[in-house]
Scaffold this motif. Structure first.
Motif, PDB file in Angstrom:
ATOM      1  N   UNK A  47       8.520 -36.093   4.249  1.00 58.66           N
ATOM      2  CA  UNK A  47       7.680 -35.894   4.847  1.00 58.66           C
ATOM      3  C   UNK A  47       6.208 -34.908   4.495  1.00 58.66           C
ATOM      4  N   UNK A  48       6.174 -33.958   5.237  1.00 61.83           N
ATOM      5  CA  UNK A  48       5.087 -33.335   4.328  1.00 61.83           C
ATOM      6  C   UNK A  48       5.840 -31.477   4.357  1.00 61.83           C
ATOM      7  N   UNK A  49       7.468 -31.470   3.677  1.00 59.67           N
ATOM      8  CA  UNK A  49       8.182 -31.426   2.407  1.00 59.67           C
ATOM      9  C   UNK A  49       8.193 -31.598   1.453  1.00 59.67           C
ATOM     10  N   UNK A  50       8.378 -30.958   0.619  1.00 57.52           N
ATOM     11  CA  UNK A  50       8.069 -31.710  -1.176  1.00 57.52           C
ATOM     12  C   UNK A  50       9.083 -30.055  -1.588  1.00 57.52           C
ATOM     13  N   UNK A  51       9.910 -30.567  -2.574  1.00 55.37           N
ATOM     14  CA  UNK A  51      10.633 -29.968  -2.982  1.00 55.37           C
ATOM     15  C   UNK A  51      10.693 -30.207  -5.052  1.00 55.37           C
ATOM     16  N   UNK A  68      12.382 -24.926  -5.904  1.00 52.38           N
ATOM     17  CA  UNK A  68      11.743 -24.663  -5.403  1.00 52.38           C
ATOM     18  C   UNK A  68      11.180 -25.489  -3.687  1.00 52.38           C
ATOM     19  N   UNK A  69      10.434 -24.302  -2.970  1.00 49.98           N
ATOM     20  CA  UNK A  69       9.797 -25.405  -1.864  1.00 49.98           C
ATOM     21  C   UNK A  69       8.200 -25.390  -1.079  1.00 49.98           C
ATOM     22  N   UNK A  70       7.858 -26.388  -0.525  1.00 54.42           N
ATOM     23  CA  UNK A  70       5.990 -26.085  -0.913  1.00 54.42           C
ATOM     24  C   UNK A  70       6.258 -26.635   0.726  1.00 54.42           C
ATOM     25  N   UNK A  71       4.542 -26.759   1.305  1.00 52.90           N
ATOM     26  CA  UNK A  71       4.166 -27.456   2.949  1.00 52.90           C
ATOM     27  C   UNK A  71       3.375 -28.599   2.485  1.00 52.90           C
ATOM     28  N   UNK A  72       3.364 -29.806   2.537  1.00 52.71           N
ATOM     29  CA  UNK A  72       1.268 -30.139   1.733  1.00 52.71           C
ATOM     30  C   UNK A  72       0.803 -29.738   3.035  1.00 52.71           C
ATOM     31  N   UNK A  79       1.227 -25.988  -1.406  1.00 51.83           N
ATOM     32  CA  UNK A  79       0.590 -25.545  -0.762  1.00 51.83           C
ATOM     33  C   UNK A  79       1.268 -23.882  -2.079  1.00 51.83           C
ATOM     34  N   UNK A  80       1.270 -22.683  -1.459  1.00 49.54           N
ATOM     35  CA  UNK A  80       2.319 -22.270  -2.914  1.00 49.54           C
ATOM     36  C   UNK A  80       3.873 -22.449  -2.648  1.00 49.54           C
ATOM     37  N   UNK A  81       3.508 -23.103  -3.991  1.00 45.76           N
ATOM     38  CA  UNK A  81       5.364 -22.855  -4.543  1.00 45.76           C
ATOM     39  C   UNK A  81       6.102 -21.756  -3.108  1.00 45.76           C
ATOM     40  N   UNK A 120      10.519 -26.800   9.256  1.00 50.25           N
ATOM     41  CA  UNK A 120      10.706 -27.944   8.916  1.00 50.25           C
ATOM     42  C   UNK A 120       9.569 -28.499   9.627  1.00 50.25           C
ATOM     43  N   UNK A 121       8.559 -27.769  10.985  1.00 49.49           N
ATOM     44  CA  UNK A 121       8.273 -28.216  12.153  1.00 49.49           C
ATOM     45  C   UNK A 121       8.006 -30.018  13.228  1.00 49.49           C
ATOM     46  N   UNK A 122       9.378 -29.696  12.923  1.00 49.02           N
ATOM     47  CA  UNK A 122       9.906 -31.378  13.231  1.00 49.02           C
ATOM     48  C   UNK A 122       9.844 -31.388  14.564  1.00 49.02           C
ATOM     49  N   UNK A 123       9.644 -31.873  15.914  1.00 53.35           N
ATOM     50  CA  UNK A 123       9.609 -31.412  17.570  1.00 53.35           C
ATOM     51  C   UNK A 123      10.850 -31.546  17.373  1.00 53.35           C
ATOM     52  N   UNK A 124      11.864 -31.621  16.777  1.00 56.71           N
ATOM     53  CA  UNK A 124      13.647 -32.001  17.461  1.00 56.71           C
ATOM     54  C   UNK A 124      13.932 -30.655  16.266  1.00 56.71           C
ATOM     55  N   UNK A 125      12.956 -29.370  16.281  1.00 54.98           N
ATOM     56  CA  UNK A 125      13.211 -28.360  15.112  1.00 54.98           C
ATOM     57  C   UNK A 125      14.110 -26.998  16.444  1.00 54.98           C
ATOM     58  N   UNK A 126      14.774 -26.446  16.529  1.00 59.57           N
ATOM     59  CA  UNK A 126      14.893 -25.555  16.503  1.00 59.57           C
ATOM     60  C   UNK A 126      14.508 -24.102  16.701  1.00 59.57           C
ATOM     61  N   UNK A 127      12.905 -24.205  17.183  1.00 62.10           N
ATOM     62  CA  UNK A 127      11.695 -23.209  16.577  1.00 62.10           C
ATOM     63  C   UNK A 127      11.322 -23.736  15.696  1.00 62.10           C
TER      64      UNK A 127
END
Length: 214
Positions: A47-51, A68-72, A79-81, A120-127
């Motif tokens: 999705x919007x997550x890159x590793x 490393x992790x970054x968000x699209x 974004x920054x990794x 993750x920002x997904x709807x099912x994510x806890x907070x």
């Protein structure tokens, strides 16, 4: 050190991302050839997550891996990794005998797994946060790609198959909670591809990991 590696990770994702590359895979960014200080072992886009999984040689000669992790941000930008984890003792892919010794005749083996709580920002994510699980696999140099099949409940069969190209002999699989997949090695054979018959069952957090069926 991590700042320089983070720049490499972000560059790898920028080169790897392409629309339609698939949920579990990304277009290859780099090939490992000869002795290199830092190389990109693999990338994985969810999705919007890159590793990005990087390999680098420490001053003592030991090969270490860094995740490393970054968000699209936007259609094709990242974004920054950020550094998630690291470990020493990864196989030296410039030495075919070392990789072969780890594989012990198999076409694929596990190098380990780890878990990290991420936004993750997904709807099912806890907070907004979920515990993601990362699987690192070592494959034989004859393998052209991996066939990844989603086996999670509710996944339509037609959309659950992904051809994951290989950037190197090391593959990264990132899974959300409750996800499960099977991974098979594939080798090109003339105009097609043949399965080598080895199967790994991988699972995200909250699912009991499967065993290798060989």
């Amino acid at each position: 050190m991590h700042r320089n590696l983070a720049d490499t990770a972000r560059a790898a994702l920028t080169g790897a991302y392409a629309p339609g590359a698939g949920e579990h895979g990304a277009v290859p960014a780099h090939r490992i050839e000869g002795a290199t200080t830092t190389v990109v072992a693999d990338t994985c886009v969810r999705g919007d997550l890159g590793f990005a999984l990087l390999l680098h040689r420490r001053k003592d000669g030991v090969v270490a891996e860094e995740l490393f992790f970054a968000r699209r941000e936007g259609a094709e930008g990242w974004g920054s990794a950020e550094h998630l984890s690291g470990s020493a003792g990864a196989p030296d892919l410039t030495d075919p005998e070392e990789a072969a010794a780890v594989l012990r005749g198999w076409s694929m083996t596990s190098l380990g797994e780890s878990e990290t709580l991420l936004p993750t920002g997904r709807p099912q994510a806890d907070e907004g946060y979920e515990l993601m699980r990362f699987h690192v696999l070592l494959v034989d140099e004859s393998i052209s790609h991996l066939h990844v099949e989603a086996t999670s409940a509710g996944v339509p069969p037609a959309s659950g198959h992904v051809r994951k190209p290989l950037t190197s002999q090391i593959a990264l699989i990132a899974l959300f909670p409750e996800e499960s997949v099977t991974v098979r090695t594939r080798a090109e054979a003339g105009t097609g591809a043949r399965s080598l018959g080895e199967l790994f069952e991988l699972a995200g957090s909250g699912v009991a990991p499967g065993a290798c069926d060989t």
